[in-house]
Structures are given as C-alpha cells and as structure tokens.
Write a protein that holds these residues in place. Structure first.
Motif, PDB file in Angstrom:
ATOM      1  N   TYR A   1      97.791  38.615  19.200  1.00 36.98           N
ATOM      2  CA  TYR A   1      99.141  38.512  18.648  1.00 36.98           C
ATOM      3  C   TYR A   1      99.741  37.148  18.961  1.00 36.98           C
ATOM      4  CZ  TYR A   1     104.198  38.715  18.672  1.00 36.98           C
ATOM      5  OH  TYR A   1     105.523  38.405  18.497  1.00 36.98           O
ATOM      6  N   TYR A   2      99.617  36.707  20.200  1.00 36.75           N
ATOM      7  CA  TYR A   2     100.224  35.432  20.575  1.00 36.75           C
ATOM      8  C   TYR A   2      99.585  34.269  19.817  1.00 36.75           C
ATOM      9  CZ  TYR A   2     102.003  31.470  23.075  1.00 36.75           C
ATOM     10  OH  TYR A   2     102.610  30.279  23.348  1.00 36.75           O
TER      11      TYR A   2
ATOM     12  N   ALA B   1     102.842  32.120  26.418  1.00 34.03           N
ATOM     13  CA  ALA B   1     104.090  31.420  26.135  1.00 34.03           C
ATOM     14  C   ALA B   1     104.460  30.441  27.243  1.00 34.03           C
ATOM     15  CB  ALA B   1     105.216  32.437  25.941  1.00 34.03           C
ATOM     16  N   GLN B   2     104.233  30.842  28.480  1.00 34.96           N
ATOM     17  CA  GLN B   2     104.619  29.992  29.605  1.00 34.96           C
ATOM     18  C   GLN B   2     103.760  28.733  29.676  1.00 34.96           C
ATOM     19  OE1 GLN B   2     106.192  31.931  32.735  1.00 34.96           O
ATOM     20  NE2 GLN B   2     106.746  30.057  33.758  1.00 34.96           N
ATOM     21  N   ASN B   3     102.526  28.812  29.236  1.00 35.30           N
ATOM     22  CA  ASN B   3     101.609  27.686  29.384  1.00 35.30           C
ATOM     23  C   ASN B   3     101.432  26.857  28.121  1.00 35.30           C
ATOM     24  OD1 ASN B   3     101.105  28.432  32.044  1.00 35.30           O
ATOM     25  ND2 ASN B   3      99.418  29.766  31.495  1.00 35.30           N
TER      26      ASN B   3
ATOM     27  N   ARG C   1     108.321  25.650  21.538  1.00 34.24           N
ATOM     28  CA  ARG C   1     109.050  26.844  21.950  1.00 34.24           C
ATOM     29  C   ARG C   1     110.461  26.483  22.421  1.00 34.24           C
ATOM     30  NH1 ARG C   1     106.309  27.662  25.894  1.00 34.24           N
ATOM     31  NH2 ARG C   1     107.801  27.124  27.500  1.00 34.24           N
ATOM     32  N   VAL C   2     111.440  27.284  22.013  1.00 32.48           N
ATOM     33  CA  VAL C   2     112.820  27.089  22.443  1.00 32.48           C
ATOM     34  C   VAL C   2     113.093  27.892  23.709  1.00 32.48           C
ATOM     35  CG1 VAL C   2     115.237  27.422  21.822  1.00 32.48           C
ATOM     36  CG2 VAL C   2     113.602  26.634  20.105  1.00 32.48           C
TER      37      VAL C   2
ATOM     38  N   ALA D   1     108.933  52.143  34.262  1.00 41.10           N
ATOM     39  CA  ALA D   1     108.098  53.125  33.570  1.00 41.10           C
ATOM     40  C   ALA D   1     108.840  53.652  32.354  1.00 41.10           C
ATOM     41  CB  ALA D   1     107.748  54.274  34.509  1.00 41.10           C
ATOM     42  N   GLY D   2     108.153  53.712  31.223  1.00 38.86           N
ATOM     43  CA  GLY D   2     108.766  54.179  29.997  1.00 38.86           C
ATOM     44  C   GLY D   2     109.482  53.094  29.214  1.00 38.86           C
ATOM     45  N   CYS D   3     109.524  51.868  29.743  1.00 37.07           N
ATOM     46  CA  CYS D   3     110.183  50.756  29.051  1.00 37.07           C
ATOM     47  C   CYS D   3     109.446  50.443  27.754  1.00 37.07           C
ATOM     48  CB  CYS D   3     110.186  49.526  29.951  1.00 37.07           C
ATOM     49  SG  CYS D   3     110.928  48.055  29.188  1.00 37.07           S
ATOM     50  N   ASP D   4     110.219  50.218  26.678  1.00 42.38           N
ATOM     51  CA  ASP D   4     109.605  49.955  25.382  1.00 42.38           C
ATOM     52  C   ASP D   4     109.739  48.486  24.966  1.00 42.38           C
ATOM     53  OD1 ASP D   4     112.254  49.573  24.363  1.00 42.38           O
ATOM     54  OD2 ASP D   4     112.442  51.713  24.020  1.00 42.38           O
ATOM     55  N   CYS D   5     110.150  47.625  25.884  1.00 42.76           N
ATOM     56  CA  CYS D   5     110.436  46.235  25.543  1.00 42.76           C
ATOM     57  C   CYS D   5     109.187  45.356  25.458  1.00 42.76           C
ATOM     58  CB  CYS D   5     111.366  45.609  26.570  1.00 42.76           C
ATOM     59  SG  CYS D   5     113.023  46.317  26.588  1.00 42.76           S
ATOM     60  N   GLU D   6     109.307  44.331  24.623  1.00 39.95           N
ATOM     61  CA  GLU D   6     108.345  43.245  24.581  1.00 39.95           C
ATOM     62  C   GLU D   6     109.108  41.950  24.843  1.00 39.95           C
ATOM     63  OE1 GLU D   6     105.250  43.762  24.338  1.00 39.95           O
ATOM     64  OE2 GLU D   6     105.123  45.764  23.448  1.00 39.95           O
ATOM     65  N   VAL D   7     108.392  40.930  25.271  1.00 42.34           N
ATOM     66  CA  VAL D   7     108.983  39.608  25.381  1.00 42.34           C
ATOM     67  C   VAL D   7     108.296  38.710  24.365  1.00 42.34           C
ATOM     68  CG1 VAL D   7     109.311  37.591  26.834  1.00 42.34           C
ATOM     69  CG2 VAL D   7     109.603  39.864  27.777  1.00 42.34           C
ATOM     70  N   ARG D   8     109.085  38.028  23.564  1.00 40.40           N
ATOM     71  CA  ARG D   8     108.537  37.148  22.544  1.00 40.40           C
ATOM     72  C   ARG D   8     108.989  35.719  22.790  1.00 40.40           C
ATOM     73  NH1 ARG D   8     110.024  39.508  16.731  1.00 40.40           N
ATOM     74  NH2 ARG D   8     108.992  37.558  16.118  1.00 40.40           N
TER      75      ARG D   8
END
Length: 302
Positions: A70-71, A202-204, A209-210, A252-259
C-alpha cells in the motif's frame, strides 16, 4: 481520474484488507483460547505462548506485506517514485497496482491514471523482524493471560477455596475474560504489522511528504482517536502524532490507520467530520481530552 481518487481508493482497499485480517485473527485467537484450559496454561505457559504466537505472527507478517504494498503504491501515485523492495525491479504504476491488488485479494479496481514508469528510491524498510514481533506478543501474553490466571490462583489460596467445583467455575470465568481480551490484543498485534510498515516507510522517505494524519476506518471510533483525527495532517513525526512506544501506539479494537499526507492531497472526509465534531465540542464549552471523550461517547450513543 485524479491522484486523489486513486489514493483514496488504495486507502479504502488497504483498510478493508486490514479489517478482514483483523476479523480472521480474532476468530482464530478466540478458537484457540476457548479450546485451552486455564489449568494447562498455568502448568506450561511457554508452550501455549508458542502456539498462540504462530497465529499472531502469521497475521502480522501478512499485514506487514500488505502495508508495504500500500505504501509503495500511494507514494508512487503522489510522487512518481517508490521505495525499492530490494529487487531493483523497474516498475510502472500499473505493475504497482497489480502487486497491491494481489495482496489485498481483489481485482475490482483499475486505475485510469497514465501507466507511467516509476523511479526507484532506496529501500526505507528494515527486514521484517520476528524477534520484534515476539517481544510485543510475549509482553501481552504474560501480562494479560498468565499473570491474571496466576493472580486468581494465588487469591484463591488466600480465600481457602474448599469446594473444587466452585474453584473451577470461577477459574473458567477468569479464562473467559482472558480469552476475550487476548482475542482483541491479537487483532491489535496483527494489525500493527501493516501500521508499522506504513509508518516506517513514511518516516524514512525523503521529500514530498507534508506530514502524517490519523484516519479512522471502522464503524465506531473512540473519542481519543477522533480527537487525534480532528487535527488533520499536523503531525511531523511519529512521536508527535502520539505513536511513540512499541505496543502502545493503538489500543485494542482501534480501527485507525496513519497515512502520509502529500502536497496536493486533501483530507479524507472522516477527518473533516472529526474536525467538525471538535468544533461542536468547543462551542458547547470545550475542555480536556478526557472531557471530549465523554462528550463523544454521549453523542454517539444518542
């Protein structure tokens, strides 16, 4: 079709793949712990850790592979470049889409962006580390399963249980709670494989990237995550986004992504909705993150 449309579709497919993987991992973990007696875990905790770890690490490895794919695709869409996967293969945007779609298990989408050649940059990932995965899993298992069972056993001795049937009945109740908890933690540990791949990439990656944004992807998101999402792409580093610390980035149960957020990109609608929710909270009096969490819980239960 624009870069934004392609990027949003890739993110949607990635999130759907993570949800499917999470559901499968939860089901496997529930099945495993439901078929495991608490007495057996207390007798030989290391054995049962190894068997459970196979479930978690297999899912985490799969999530890592999907996260990388994906990345690489999202970066190519926005920048015309993508990190090398170690093979040095010359790629086009079409090939990256095919590579990604195979890993998320669908052929339903075809990009109409020009099939341009994508330039390779240096690889931005360390090799997948099973030792890293093992340490996180072990910390969870021995704390949330073994320690709780041992604590109950010790407390039972102090209470001088004289009825063996009553003791076993109470022990089974504790094991039921452990089973539910470990299923949720299994999902978190597995899902983090994809998150780690995206964040590390993303970090590397240099340039273009903004910042980073936190993007909720499930049917329900807690107030804390909505608060982070409401801030948009203001995060410059993984640490400032609140993701510092192995195993503590997501509950636990978190549905988040970081983009990663690139020049020319617009915020997802869910982040705009989160921003409006924070404004509504502020207009109603505002307050701390804890106060917003309570406000959000009440609002979503209305």
């Amino acid at each position: 079709m624009s870069k934004q449309v392609d990027s949003d579709k890739a993110a949607e497919l990635y999130s759907a793949a993570m949800r499917d993987l999470s559901a499968t991992t939860i089901a496997r973990a529930l099945g495993y712990f439901s078929a495991t007696s608490p007495s057996a875990v207390l007798k030989d905790p290391d054995k049962y850790f190894e068997e459970w770890f196979k479930i978690v690490d297999e899912a985490r490895q799969q999530a890592w592979d999907v996260g990388q794919a994906y990345y690489r695709l999202d970066t190519a869409i926005w920048t015309g470049t993508t990190p090398d996967d170690g093979t040095g293969e010359v790629l086009t945007l079409k090939k990256l889409w095919i590579y990604f779609l195979k890993r998320v298990g669908t052929k339903k989408f075809r990009s109409s962006l020009p099939d341009s050649e994508i330039s390779l940059t240096d690889s931005v990932w360390d090799d997948y580390g099973p030792d890293y995965s093992r340490r996180n899993a072990a910390a969870t298992y021995y704390t949330r399963a073994v320690h709780r069972l041992k604590k109950f056993e010790s407390a039972s001795r102090l209470k001088n249980f004289v009825d063996p049937d009553e003791y076993l009945k109470e022990l089974d109740k504790v094991m039921d709670s452990v089973t539910t908890d470990m299923a949720r933690e299994s999902q978190r540990l597995a899902h983090n494989g994809g998150r780690d791949a995206v964040l590390q990439g993303a970090q590397n990656t240099k340039g273009h990237r903004v910042g980073y944004m936190r993007v909720p992807r499930g049917l329900y998101t807690c107030g804390f995550c909505i608060m982070l999402a409401s801030r948009g792409a203001v995060y410059n580093t993984k640490a400032s986004a609140g993701f510092q610390g192995v195993g503590r980035e997501y509950h636990a149960g978190c549905d988040c992504e970081v983009r990663a957020f690139y020049e020319g990109q617009t915020l997802p609608s869910v982040n705009k909705q989160a921003e409006e929710a924070w404004k509504d909270f502020s207009r109603s009096g505002g307050g701390s993150a804890s106060a917003f969490n309570k406000w959000w819980a009440k609002k979503t239960n209305e």
